[in-house]
Design a protein around this motif. Sequence first.
Motif, short mmCIF file in Angstrom:
data_model
loop_
_atom_site.label_atom_id
_atom_site.label_comp_id
_atom_site.label_asym_id
_atom_site.label_seq_id
_atom_site.Cartn_x
_atom_site.Cartn_y
_atom_site.Cartn_z
N ALA A 508 -18.76 3.76 63.47
CA ALA A 508 -19.34 2.45 63.73
C ALA A 508 -19.80 1.83 62.41
O ALA A 508 -20.40 2.51 61.57
N HIS A 509 -19.51 0.55 62.23
CA HIS A 509 -19.91 -0.14 60.99
C HIS A 509 -20.03 -1.63 61.31
O HIS A 509 -19.16 -2.43 60.98
N TYR A 510 -21.12 -1.99 61.96
CA TYR A 510 -21.32 -3.38 62.38
C TYR A 510 -21.73 -4.23 61.18
O TYR A 510 -22.70 -3.93 60.49
N ALA A 511 -20.96 -5.31 60.93
CA ALA A 511 -21.26 -6.20 59.81
C ALA A 511 -20.48 -7.49 59.96
O ALA A 511 -19.38 -7.50 60.53
N PRO A 512 -21.02 -8.60 59.45
CA PRO A 512 -20.24 -9.85 59.45
C PRO A 512 -19.13 -9.77 58.41
O PRO A 512 -19.25 -9.05 57.40
N LEU A 513 -18.05 -10.49 58.66
CA LEU A 513 -16.95 -10.53 57.69
C LEU A 513 -17.38 -11.42 56.53
O LEU A 513 -17.58 -12.62 56.69
N GLY A 514 -17.53 -10.81 55.37
CA GLY A 514 -17.99 -11.56 54.20
C GLY A 514 -17.65 -10.85 52.92
O GLY A 514 -17.08 -9.75 52.92
N LEU A 517 -18.58 -7.02 52.38
CA LEU A 517 -18.09 -6.00 53.31
C LEU A 517 -17.17 -5.00 52.62
O LEU A 517 -17.25 -3.78 52.87
N LYS A 518 -16.31 -5.49 51.76
CA LYS A 518 -15.31 -4.63 51.12
C LYS A 518 -15.97 -3.48 50.35
O LYS A 518 -15.45 -2.35 50.34
N ASP A 519 -17.12 -3.72 49.73
CA ASP A 519 -17.79 -2.70 48.93
C ASP A 519 -18.21 -1.49 49.77
O ASP A 519 -18.22 -0.36 49.28
N SER A 520 -18.58 -1.73 51.02
CA SER A 520 -19.01 -0.62 51.88
C SER A 520 -17.85 0.01 52.64
O SER A 520 -17.90 1.19 53.01
N VAL A 521 -16.79 -0.76 52.88
CA VAL A 521 -15.66 -0.26 53.67
C VAL A 521 -14.84 0.76 52.89
O VAL A 521 -14.40 1.77 53.44
N GLY A 522 -14.64 0.52 51.57
CA GLY A 522 -13.83 1.44 50.77
C GLY A 522 -14.32 2.87 50.84
O GLY A 522 -13.56 3.79 51.21
N PRO A 523 -15.59 3.16 50.53
CA PRO A 523 -16.11 4.53 50.62
C PRO A 523 -16.06 5.08 52.05
O PRO A 523 -15.83 6.28 52.25
N LEU A 524 -16.29 4.21 53.06
CA LEU A 524 -16.26 4.65 54.45
C LEU A 524 -14.87 5.17 54.82
O LEU A 524 -14.73 6.23 55.45
N LEU A 525 -13.84 4.45 54.44
CA LEU A 525 -12.48 4.88 54.78
C LEU A 525 -12.11 6.18 54.07
O LEU A 525 -11.43 7.04 54.66
N LYS A 526 -12.56 6.36 52.84
CA LYS A 526 -12.29 7.62 52.13
C LYS A 526 -12.98 8.78 52.83
O LYS A 526 -12.42 9.89 52.93
N VAL A 602 -17.06 -7.23 62.14
CA VAL A 602 -16.40 -5.95 62.39
C VAL A 602 -17.39 -5.04 63.10
O VAL A 602 -18.61 -5.15 62.90
N LEU A 603 -16.86 -4.13 63.94
CA LEU A 603 -17.74 -3.23 64.69
C LEU A 603 -17.44 -1.76 64.43
O LEU A 603 -18.35 -0.98 64.18
N THR A 604 -16.16 -1.39 64.52
CA THR A 604 -15.80 0.03 64.46
C THR A 604 -14.53 0.21 63.65
O THR A 604 -13.53 -0.48 63.90
N PHE A 605 -14.55 1.13 62.71
CA PHE A 605 -13.36 1.48 61.94
C PHE A 605 -12.77 2.77 62.51
O PHE A 605 -13.51 3.69 62.90
N ARG A 606 -11.44 2.83 62.53
CA ARG A 606 -10.73 4.00 63.08
C ARG A 606 -9.67 4.46 62.09
O ARG A 606 -8.94 3.64 61.53
N THR A 607 -9.58 5.76 61.90
CA THR A 607 -8.56 6.34 61.04
C THR A 607 -7.74 7.33 61.85
O THR A 607 -8.31 8.25 62.46
N LYS A 608 -6.43 7.14 61.86
CA LYS A 608 -5.52 8.09 62.50
C LYS A 608 -4.85 8.88 61.38
O LYS A 608 -4.07 8.34 60.60
N SER A 609 -5.17 10.16 61.30
CA SER A 609 -4.59 11.05 60.29
C SER A 609 -3.48 11.86 60.93
O SER A 609 -3.69 12.48 61.98
N SER A 610 -2.30 11.85 60.32
CA SER A 610 -1.12 12.48 60.92
C SER A 610 -0.44 13.41 59.94
O SER A 610 -0.46 13.20 58.73
N GLY A 611 0.19 14.45 60.50
CA GLY A 611 0.94 15.42 59.72
C GLY A 611 2.42 15.12 59.74
O GLY A 611 2.84 14.02 60.09
#
Length: 699
Positions: A508-514, A517-526, A602-611
Amino acid sequence: MAKKADDSVRVGIDIGGTFTDLSILDSSGIRAVGKALTTHDAPADGVMTALRDALTASGVIPTDVRGLVHGTTLVTNALIERRGATTAVVTNEGFRDVIEMGREHRYDLYDLEIELPRPLVNRELRFTLNERTLSDGIHLRRVDADEVRQLAKELSARNVEAVAVCLLHSHINAESERLVREILEEELPEVRIALSSEINPEIREYERFSTTIANVYVQRVVEDYLDDLRHRLTDADVPADPRIMLSNGGVTSIDIAKVYPIRMLESGPAGGALGAVAFGEANGEGDLLAFDMGGTTAKACLIQGGEPLVTHSFEVNRLYRLKQGSGLPVRAPVIDMIEIGAGGGSIAKVDALGMISVGPESAGSDPGPACYGLGGEYPTVTDADLVLGYLGAGSFLGGRMSLDMEAARTAIERYVAKPLGVTVEQAAWGIHASVNENMANAARIHAIERGVDIKQHGMFASGGNGPLHGPGVAHSLGLRFVLVPPAAGVLSTLGFLAAVPSIDVTRAHYAPLGPRLKDSVGPLLKEMEAEGEQLLRDSGVDAADVEHRHTVDMRFEGQGQEVEVSVPPMGESWQSDLEAAFRSEYERRYGTVVFDGIGMEVLTFRTKSSGPQPSRNLRLAVGGEGPAIEPQSRGVYFADERSFVEVPVVSRYSLSAGAHGVGPALIEETESTTAVPDDAEYSVLEDGSIRIDFGKADS
């Protein structure tokens, strides 16, 4: 491009409501298929019976099996039958009744005797703590350790076996839930504990609480079954440690599946969708309606551009099968399907309005349809198909199981024909036609709700009854063609073998699109990538083979629901690219909208990791066919003629690539029968699939 996995002998096994299906795949293609009646009291018995029979028939020795993928209805059945652990809920003061209040929504406004979903945990086992975390993650009142220890004593006194810790806003800050678990594990080391911040870290406490409870409620049942299966396979000299099919279309290890059993809910139908993707790709068709009709239920899934649609919401144990809101909500990645009507074992009757009604009650495998001769009294779809001539009394399951025509006729006459004052044949046709039309209507609505023009699709028909009823459903929908794969009756097991190892990670990562946002999303996705990679490594996947795909749930400010869109690469134009992706998806679903002056969030980020992708050599193998039979014919009832018409019956195993013919015709194989309508023609493709095109050419 991910590298191919090993091509040695692999086995797929699916436990369904009526049959346990199995397929064996090797480097030459589909080596063998098998079916056994599902043993509901001891599901592993049916698995081992089907495996032993198929290995013996195909000449494969157990030690040659290097891969095994398994899907099961175990989780669904445990929730429906309430066979889980004695479970307690720990939540905040004032919120113990959230799982009973739900959304305060009536799924049928005009039903004065409406039944609402009954929670898995009764009120006396819902406990509260004087803790409060605010929506921004700040602690207003922290966890009192002594209060938790006192609660542990009460849980022990009540013989609680599992605990779901569901605190407010734990999807933002999980510190309180982790502390509660730490204390409970010290005091109650034998009790299973699940945290909502780990099982479903998303907004909406009702769905988050319900999902967490369901996960821990069935955990013991799943652990016991998977451990038993693992031991049985070892004792049978099968060296492969089973991988488990998940609802999202991926596979994982037994040990991961035991932690997240709720993700196994729709594993069987997910296999059917993956099979449609694989066979569609092999034949150049990426837009399909995957139609899977088995012995108990029928399901449909839309394939768009070679990928099945995925959703993150699901309901289990619905009081009314087709009414959203009548079941327990689950938030987990699942291939987006609709259950559309009935299976071969669904019971037919005449309702209070004098209309034929089919399902939702099913005869299952015990006692089964009347024609099985196992004690079934009531008429089913299979009984109707036998009376109409679509099924052969002596050729069912390749002749291994004889069907009782007189028993089928007697059941239909007693419960449908006599009450309606029609002949047995007319009643049987009414059952058959009603099922087809009900399923077509449901599929049509499913497509409309997702903004899809279904007439641009073909149908992929699978399951024991899909090739028989699919052409009728497709004709009613106006679809372009029907594709019937080899071994259609066990197609879900072939889909299992086409699945990649994968896992979904959510934050979950609730935030307005602005701009910020990019500064916090990069580390979250990693961080999410690292978690997904670790889970796959725990399943035996090499880190170098892992790929990641990111999506995000977005909405306009003030809205209550969101739309999932792909996250663009982290470049200079990231924000504008994300906004454009959201606008495009929103307009595709809902049409032209005036966006001026409306903020986005934005509300929720999802990562699908596949082999790595396994070999998809899904074709009839040389030497893997069943016995060919001499061409013959059978009387099939046609409503327009009001009589039986002699129709050619062809053995699928006698048809080679390039063969073609015209309808009406029946094409039989061991696990299913394909019905070619009288206005269609069929052709056999290179992989052994049969393509049925409507509007046959003039001779």
